[in-house]
Motif scaffolding. Sequence first.
Motif, PDB file in Angstrom:
ATOM      1  N   ASP A  46       6.317  12.107  -1.085  1.00  0.00           N
ATOM      2  CA  ASP A  46       5.815  12.439  -0.467  1.00  0.00           C
ATOM      3  C   ASP A  46       7.217  12.095   1.218  1.00  0.00           C
ATOM      4  O   ASP A  46       7.382  10.085   1.198  1.00  0.00           O
ATOM      5  CB  ASP A  46       4.789  11.780   0.125  1.00  0.00           C
ATOM      6  CG  ASP A  46       4.153  11.810   1.498  1.00  0.00           C
ATOM      7  OD1 ASP A  46       4.613  11.506   2.242  1.00  0.00           O
ATOM      8  OD2 ASP A  46       2.553  11.751   1.164  1.00  0.00           O
TER       9      ASP A  46
ATOM     10  N   GLU B   3       0.703  -1.380   0.352  1.00  0.00           N
ATOM     11  CA  GLU B   3       0.138  -0.203   0.036  1.00  0.00           C
ATOM     12  C   GLU B   3       0.773   1.448   0.032  1.00  0.00           C
ATOM     13  O   GLU B   3       0.434   2.455  -0.874  1.00  0.00           O
ATOM     14  CB  GLU B   3      -1.301   0.380   1.457  1.00  0.00           C
ATOM     15  CG  GLU B   3      -1.605   1.579   1.521  1.00  0.00           C
ATOM     16  CD  GLU B   3      -2.593   1.131   2.972  1.00  0.00           C
ATOM     17  OE1 GLU B   3      -2.707   2.384   3.259  1.00  0.00           O
ATOM     18  OE2 GLU B   3      -2.682   0.425   3.646  1.00  0.00           O
TER      19      GLU B   3
ATOM     20  N   ASN C 240       2.764   1.683  -3.501  1.00  0.00           N
ATOM     21  CA  ASN C 240       1.887   2.095  -4.634  1.00  0.00           C
ATOM     22  C   ASN C 240       2.000   3.538  -4.401  1.00  0.00           C
ATOM     23  O   ASN C 240       1.328   4.647  -5.147  1.00  0.00           O
ATOM     24  CB  ASN C 240       0.344   1.218  -4.593  1.00  0.00           C
ATOM     25  CG  ASN C 240       0.214  -0.216  -4.907  1.00  0.00           C
ATOM     26  OD1 ASN C 240       1.422   0.022  -5.773  1.00  0.00           O
ATOM     27  ND2 ASN C 240      -0.651  -0.921  -4.731  1.00  0.00           N
ATOM     28  N   LYS C 241       1.706   4.518  -2.598  1.00  0.00           N
ATOM     29  CA  LYS C 241       1.321   5.492  -2.298  1.00  0.00           C
ATOM     30  C   LYS C 241       2.544   6.498  -2.671  1.00  0.00           C
ATOM     31  O   LYS C 241       2.390   7.638  -3.610  1.00  0.00           O
ATOM     32  CB  LYS C 241       0.938   5.998  -1.301  1.00  0.00           C
ATOM     33  CG  LYS C 241      -0.598   5.428  -1.025  1.00  0.00           C
ATOM     34  CD  LYS C 241      -1.257   5.689   0.286  1.00  0.00           C
ATOM     35  CE  LYS C 241      -2.472   4.974   0.925  1.00  0.00           C
ATOM     36  NZ  LYS C 241      -2.916   5.306   2.044  1.00  0.00           N
TER      37      LYS C 241
ATOM     38  N   SER D 209      12.795   2.536  -8.581  1.00  0.00           N
ATOM     39  CA  SER D 209      11.206   2.818  -7.892  1.00  0.00           C
ATOM     40  C   SER D 209      11.421   2.923  -6.343  1.00  0.00           C
ATOM     41  O   SER D 209      12.967   2.890  -6.147  1.00  0.00           O
ATOM     42  CB  SER D 209      10.729   1.084  -8.237  1.00  0.00           C
ATOM     43  OG  SER D 209      11.030   0.099  -7.336  1.00  0.00           O
TER      44      SER D 209
ATOM     45  N   GLU E 111       4.541   5.922  -5.458  1.00  0.00           N
ATOM     46  CA  GLU E 111       4.713   5.694  -6.669  1.00  0.00           C
ATOM     47  C   GLU E 111       3.315   6.802  -7.634  1.00  0.00           C
ATOM     48  O   GLU E 111       3.828   7.364  -8.253  1.00  0.00           O
ATOM     49  CB  GLU E 111       5.070   4.853  -7.653  1.00  0.00           C
ATOM     50  CG  GLU E 111       5.476   3.040  -6.549  1.00  0.00           C
ATOM     51  CD  GLU E 111       7.412   3.955  -7.372  1.00  0.00           C
ATOM     52  OE1 GLU E 111       7.075   5.316  -8.170  1.00  0.00           O
ATOM     53  OE2 GLU E 111       8.022   3.006  -7.378  1.00  0.00           O
ATOM     54  N   GLN E 112       2.465   6.924  -6.702  1.00  0.00           N
ATOM     55  CA  GLN E 112       1.100   7.877  -7.721  1.00  0.00           C
ATOM     56  C   GLN E 112       1.499   9.017  -6.873  1.00  0.00           C
ATOM     57  O   GLN E 112       0.894   9.875  -7.328  1.00  0.00           O
ATOM     58  CB  GLN E 112       0.528   6.499  -7.339  1.00  0.00           C
ATOM     59  CG  GLN E 112       0.199   5.311  -7.534  1.00  0.00           C
ATOM     60  CD  GLN E 112      -1.085   4.843  -7.476  1.00  0.00           C
ATOM     61  OE1 GLN E 112      -1.757   5.290  -6.559  1.00  0.00           O
ATOM     62  NE2 GLN E 112      -1.655   3.321  -7.506  1.00  0.00           N
ATOM     63  N   ALA E 113       1.692   9.844  -6.147  1.00  0.00           N
ATOM     64  CA  ALA E 113       2.717  10.536  -5.229  1.00  0.00           C
ATOM     65  C   ALA E 113       2.861  11.434  -6.468  1.00  0.00           C
ATOM     66  O   ALA E 113       3.511  11.899  -6.851  1.00  0.00           O
ATOM     67  CB  ALA E 113       3.234  10.986  -3.672  1.00  0.00           C
ATOM     68  N   PRO E 114       2.169  12.811  -6.563  1.00  0.00           N
ATOM     69  CA  PRO E 114       3.177  13.276  -7.639  1.00  0.00           C
ATOM     70  C   PRO E 114       4.004  14.497  -7.432  1.00  0.00           C
ATOM     71  O   PRO E 114       4.799  14.812  -7.790  1.00  0.00           O
ATOM     72  CB  PRO E 114       1.529  15.155  -7.485  1.00  0.00           C
ATOM     73  CG  PRO E 114       1.025  15.074  -6.037  1.00  0.00           C
ATOM     74  CD  PRO E 114       0.479  13.474  -5.846  1.00  0.00           C
TER      75      PRO E 114
END
Length: 390
Positions: free
Chosen positions: A146, A134, A137-138, A185, A140-143
């Motif tokens: 973080d 989880e 995934n967050k 990644s 990798e998807q964060a603009p």
Amino acid sequence: MNFLQKIEPYLTSDDLLVQEFVVHALEDYPDVPEEWVTRLLKEAVNKKEKESSILVFADKHQLSEEALKVLLDGLEKAERSKKHLYTKFLENIEPQLAMNYKNELTPYHTKETWDFYELLLNGTEEEVWNKYGEIINKLEQAPEYDHELFIKGKKVVKTLVQKGWINEKEIALILSENLNENWFSFDGILAVYAIRLLKLETHTPILASLLTREEDVLLEEVADALISFQSEEVVRAVEPYLNQSDSVIFATSVVGNIKLPLSIDVLQSAYHQVTEEDQDIIFEALCHQLSLDCLPEIEDYMESEPEVYLVEPEPVAYGYFTVMGVKHPKLPKWKRVAEKRERQFQEDMNNSNQNNALSTPAPYQNTDKVGRNDPCPCGSGKKYKKCCLN
């Protein structure tokens, strides 16, 4: 005397320049005694003139229970504008220690954080791995990057390592998959962190080869992993990257924080081969070795009256000669220059803060008044070398 024995008498020096030199030298060194962290925190809490300089550079080290008590005392006493310097230390707190002080820490943690700690301590292998997926995934998807989420990812990896739920074969597979990509990644970056935790020194050549990458989060983890090994093999593997401008900063950090005779030899050799602009980075690393063997290069650098690039030479040289007990006719001059520059920096910052209060802040422009390891004046909370310097 070894590196730590030379530093200890000056750990809480009343000379602010020496104090800052010592804390800088310890910043990325992996074997700082827990008791020293407690002593430094006490110094920051009890002497406000030292508060910022100590807290900014000591927050990478592990908190013991005694250190946590001091930190909580500091949080209670700190001005509102300084509280973030204390709370940053909480990134490194162990989940069990946090739970033991839940009442005291509740004002600084959300319910989500407490649920997260509970999972790390008592969750099943499947539950912990699901949380890891989880978080990845967050991330990798964060603009944008973080940091808080990344720290959570590191805590999950540490739990997986401590409980034996991840092994060297799995880590090597993740690493090899990322080596073939243009960018690592977050799974790959956290695999580097796992290598550090498991002391997998066989990966030293691969980690050293990553020093040419342009990914700061990855480079921080690579450098920390290599430094943690404290071996001659690492020094030899990293040596070629000292002579490349795109890798010299992190390569120098690695070699400079490995306190071995070979490190000194390699740094001295690099000093005479790199560009003048890169010499200042090598100079600082030589000073942080705290060895008289480094004197020829250190004196050569200071006699050249260097311009300020990434390192302010006067406070570094002043700290080195003072800690080493070596007399130098220019010590008073270096101290005056360093103190004058610091006063000017504080005046500039105060003026900037006043202007920002009256108008929309303009983009920050680099200045030569900020050390590469200093907190960036733009207010990001990052080190200058990782922010507006780039």
